[in-house]
Design a protein around this motif. Structure first.
Motif, PDB file in Angstrom:
ATOM      1  N   SER A   1       1.042  -1.217   0.149  1.00 33.78           N
ATOM      2  CA  SER A   1       0.033   0.176  -0.010  1.00 33.78           C
ATOM      3  C   SER A   1       0.944   1.257  -0.197  1.00 33.78           C
ATOM      4  O   SER A   1       2.119   1.032  -0.202  1.00 33.78           O
ATOM      5  N   THR A   2       0.412   2.434   0.387  1.00 33.12           N
ATOM      6  CA  THR A   2       1.226   3.757   0.350  1.00 33.12           C
ATOM      7  C   THR A   2       1.913   3.854   1.554  1.00 33.12           C
ATOM      8  O   THR A   2       1.982   5.101   1.959  1.00 33.12           O
ATOM      9  N   PHE A   3       2.206   2.843   2.448  1.00 31.08           N
ATOM     10  CA  PHE A   3       2.773   3.147   3.794  1.00 31.08           C
ATOM     11  C   PHE A   3       4.022   3.966   3.797  1.00 31.08           C
ATOM     12  O   PHE A   3       4.233   4.766   4.495  1.00 31.08           O
ATOM     13  N   ALA A   4       4.896   3.581   2.679  1.00 29.58           N
ATOM     14  CA  ALA A   4       6.335   4.207   2.731  1.00 29.58           C
ATOM     15  C   ALA A   4       6.020   5.784   2.416  1.00 29.58           C
ATOM     16  O   ALA A   4       6.924   6.661   2.515  1.00 29.58           O
ATOM     17  N   LEU A   5       4.965   6.298   1.639  1.00 29.33           N
ATOM     18  CA  LEU A   5       4.773   7.483   1.466  1.00 29.33           C
ATOM     19  C   LEU A   5       3.934   8.186   2.495  1.00 29.33           C
ATOM     20  O   LEU A   5       4.202   9.525   2.836  1.00 29.33           O
ATOM     21  N   LEU A   6       2.938   7.521   3.190  1.00 21.25           N
ATOM     22  CA  LEU A   6       2.052   7.989   4.211  1.00 21.25           C
ATOM     23  C   LEU A   6       2.926   8.408   5.600  1.00 21.25           C
ATOM     24  O   LEU A   6       2.662   9.588   5.992  1.00 21.25           O
ATOM     25  N   LEU A   7       3.758   7.554   5.944  1.00 23.88           N
ATOM     26  CA  LEU A   7       4.199   7.634   7.233  1.00 23.88           C
ATOM     27  C   LEU A   7       5.072   9.017   7.262  1.00 23.88           C
ATOM     28  O   LEU A   7       4.874   9.546   8.230  1.00 23.88           O
ATOM     29  N   PRO A   8       5.895   9.341   6.393  1.00 22.54           N
ATOM     30  CA  PRO A   8       6.707  10.512   6.747  1.00 22.54           C
ATOM     31  C   PRO A   8       5.997  11.798   6.362  1.00 22.54           C
ATOM     32  O   PRO A   8       6.359  12.865   6.571  1.00 22.54           O
ATOM     33  N   ASN A   9       4.857  11.767   5.753  1.00 23.12           N
ATOM     34  CA  ASN A   9       4.250  12.656   5.403  1.00 23.12           C
ATOM     35  C   ASN A   9       2.748  12.882   6.041  1.00 23.12           C
ATOM     36  O   ASN A   9       1.968  13.733   5.843  1.00 23.12           O
ATOM     37  N   LEU A  10       2.582  11.883   7.178  1.00 23.97           N
ATOM     38  CA  LEU A  10       1.507  12.138   7.951  1.00 23.97           C
ATOM     39  C   LEU A  10       1.147  13.289   8.749  1.00 23.97           C
ATOM     40  O   LEU A  10      -0.036  13.989   8.713  1.00 23.97           O
ATOM     41  N   ASP A  11       2.524  13.674   9.414  1.00 22.84           N
ATOM     42  CA  ASP A  11       1.961  15.314  10.031  1.00 22.84           C
ATOM     43  C   ASP A  11       1.763  16.170   8.995  1.00 22.84           C
ATOM     44  O   ASP A  11       1.164  17.171   9.441  1.00 22.84           O
ATOM     45  N   ARG A  12       2.575  16.251   8.043  1.00 21.38           N
ATOM     46  CA  ARG A  12       2.093  17.071   6.831  1.00 21.38           C
ATOM     47  C   ARG A  12       0.607  17.087   6.456  1.00 21.38           C
ATOM     48  O   ARG A  12      -0.045  18.026   6.183  1.00 21.38           O
ATOM     49  N   ILE A  13      -0.095  15.949   6.250  1.00 22.03           N
ATOM     50  CA  ILE A  13      -1.509  15.997   6.017  1.00 22.03           C
ATOM     51  C   ILE A  13      -2.274  16.313   7.065  1.00 22.03           C
ATOM     52  O   ILE A  13      -3.238  17.232   6.906  1.00 22.03           O
ATOM     53  N   TYR A  14      -2.051  16.172   8.383  1.00 14.93           N
ATOM     54  CA  TYR A  14      -2.675  16.741   9.421  1.00 14.93           C
ATOM     55  C   TYR A  14      -2.588  18.153   9.622  1.00 14.93           C
ATOM     56  O   TYR A  14      -3.655  18.803   9.658  1.00 14.93           O
ATOM     57  N   HIS A  15      -1.449  18.957   9.234  1.00 19.70           N
ATOM     58  CA  HIS A  15      -1.258  20.231   9.530  1.00 19.70           C
ATOM     59  C   HIS A  15      -2.046  21.007   8.264  1.00 19.70           C
ATOM     60  O   HIS A  15      -1.960  22.066   8.345  1.00 19.70           O
ATOM     61  N   ASN A  16      -1.702  20.215   7.251  1.00 24.46           N
ATOM     62  CA  ASN A  16      -2.401  21.142   5.817  1.00 24.46           C
ATOM     63  C   ASN A  16      -3.896  20.570   5.550  1.00 24.46           C
ATOM     64  O   ASN A  16      -4.204  20.839   4.660  1.00 24.46           O
TER      65      ASN A  16
END
Length: 241
Positions: A164-179
């Motif tokens: 799945s997209t774990f490799a992309l999601l994990l380092p960008n989870l904080d970015r998604i939350y704050h944006n």
């Protein structure tokens, strides 16, 4: 037809390197066409089989067409793969669009704080679900490894089926939350305060997580549908020792 004759048909089609799910359908067509020729023209099995093979010769002839994959494939398989890929693309766009529509509706009905948590949870769930689905049906997915001398279905060749997209999601989870405010602003047709470069990267991640996981799940579903068609045919194949 007797078992020896049916084995001849299967052996001929296996030599054409057809994925087994497609082979099963072609196998049924061969049997029907041979039976019709025997009945309508009074031919013996060998004559009818030869005539059917000749009618399929151009479609099933293996050759390299100069493409980048360097594989010898038949015209019939190339046409089938084109149809399959178009179907996958259509389903991916429909599924991803449905998720975006749901988030759009949520943005109209919730405040910024609630939407932030709902958006983040949606991204996480979309990423986890294909993995859970894979583990739940692991026995069926492992059949492709057990019969690795064959291609059971075209879908097993996609690396997306196992990830799945774990490799992309994990380092960008904080970015998604704050944006999340950026998503809310766009869905409410108001101006976003996020910078252009940051916004471009964020939206790339946002869309990839949605459509990437939709693609994985669709391929998994299609694999499972086809593998159930293949299972009755597995008794004619040799598993890996």
């Amino acid at each position: 037809m007797n078992s020896t004759q049916l084995t001849q048909i299967r052996t001929y089609l296996l030599d054409k390197k057809l994925p087994i799910d497609i082979l099963v359908e072609v196998y049924d067509h061969f049997i029907s066409q041979i039976s019709e020729l025997q009945k309508e023209e009074g031919l013996g099995f060998d004559e009818a089989f030869a005539k059917v093979k000749n009618s399929w010769q151009d479609e099933l002839r293996l050759y390299w067409n100069g493409s980048w994959d360097l594989h010898n494939n038949s015209r019939f398989l190339r046409k089938m793969y084109l149809i399959i890929n178009r179907g996958i693309l259509k389903k991916m766009l429909s599924a991803g669009g449905a998720v975006i529509l749901a988030l759009f509706i949520t943005a109209q009905l919730s405040n910024a704080a609630v939407f932030r948590y709902l958006l983040t949870a949606t991204m996480v769930l979309l990423t986890i679900f294909p993995l859970v689905h894979y583990l739940r049906h692991r026995a069926d997915f492992d059949l492709a490894k057990k019969y690795n001398k064959y291609v059971l279905t075209y879908y097993q060749q996609s690396p997306a089926i196992f990830c799945s997209t774990f490799a992309l999601l994990l380092p960008n989870l904080d970015r998604i939350y704050h944006n999340s405010d950026s998503v809310l602003a766009v869905f409410r047709f108001s101006q976003s305060a996020v910078g252009i470069e940051d916004s471009a990267f964020f939206w790339s991640v946002f869309l990839f997580v949605i459509f990437g996981n939709a693609l994985v799940f669709i391929i998994q579903l299609n694999y499972l549908t086809q593998i159930h068609k293949v299972k009755p045919f597995l008794k004619f194949l040799q598993p890996q020792a």
